[in-house]
Design a protein around this motif. Structure first.
Motif, PDB file in Angstrom:
ATOM      1  N   GLU A  49       0.847  -1.179   0.000  1.00  0.00           N
ATOM      2  CA  GLU A  49       0.000   0.000   0.000  1.00  0.00           C
ATOM      3  C   GLU A  49       0.882   1.229   0.000  1.00  0.00           C
ATOM      4  O   GLU A  49       2.050   1.168   0.379  1.00  0.00           O
ATOM      5  CB  GLU A  49      -0.915   0.019   1.233  1.00  0.00           C
ATOM      6  N   TYR A  93       1.141   5.112   1.497  1.00  0.00           N
ATOM      7  CA  TYR A  93       0.635   6.054   2.482  1.00  0.00           C
ATOM      8  C   TYR A  93       1.558   7.261   2.502  1.00  0.00           C
ATOM      9  O   TYR A  93       2.765   7.127   2.727  1.00  0.00           O
ATOM     10  CB  TYR A  93       0.578   5.393   3.874  1.00  0.00           C
ATOM     11  N   GLU A 100       5.650   3.633  -0.033  1.00  0.00           N
ATOM     12  CA  GLU A 100       5.107   2.288  -0.186  1.00  0.00           C
ATOM     13  C   GLU A 100       5.530   1.430   0.995  1.00  0.00           C
ATOM     14  O   GLU A 100       6.673   1.520   1.448  1.00  0.00           O
ATOM     15  CB  GLU A 100       5.642   1.675  -1.481  1.00  0.00           C
TER      16      GLU A 100
END
Length: 125
Positions: free
Chosen positions: A48, A50, A54
């Motif tokens: 993911e 944020y 990564e």
């Protein structure tokens, strides 16, 4: 013929919980325990992003539904659960089936099948 106690653990997506509970209730499975769990199966998590960075998410949120049956056929529970939960995508989950040697209802001392059966005339307070 002696009735066997069988424990069924279903680990799947949290979004499927209500559909699974409703489907199991329709076939007579009413007693269950549900826990929020985290795990990684064959997909081993995912990546993911944020705030531009990564990172790996190794443990994915799941729910674990546990139930014990003796009168409802195990195959029927498995069939219903698979029908409700299968999306065909990674992360649909797993079902584990265990034979139990005994169960005890703490309040009454009933053992075996009687420990998980409804007692006629009794109502929960």
């Amino acid at each position: 013929m002696e009735r066997k106690l069988t424990k069924i653990d279903i680990i799947t997506r949290p979004s499927k919980l209500e559909d699974l509970k409703d489907a199991l209730n329709k076939i007579g499975v009413h007693g269950m325990t549900v826990s929020q769990v985290y795990g990684a199966g064959l997909q081993r998590g995912h990546k993911e992003v944020y705030r531009g960075r990564e990172y790996d998410v190794n443990l994915v949120p799941k729910i674990k539904l546990e139930t014990v049956v003796c009168e409802i056929p195990v195959e029927k529970v498995l069939e219903v659960a698979q029908k409700v939960l299968r999306t065909g995508k990674f992360g649909d989950g797993k079902i584990f089936v265990y034979e139990l040697s005994d169960a005890v209802r703490i309040r009454t001392g009933h053992r075996g099948v009687e420990a998980i059966m409804d007692i006629p005339g009794e109502k929960a307070e």
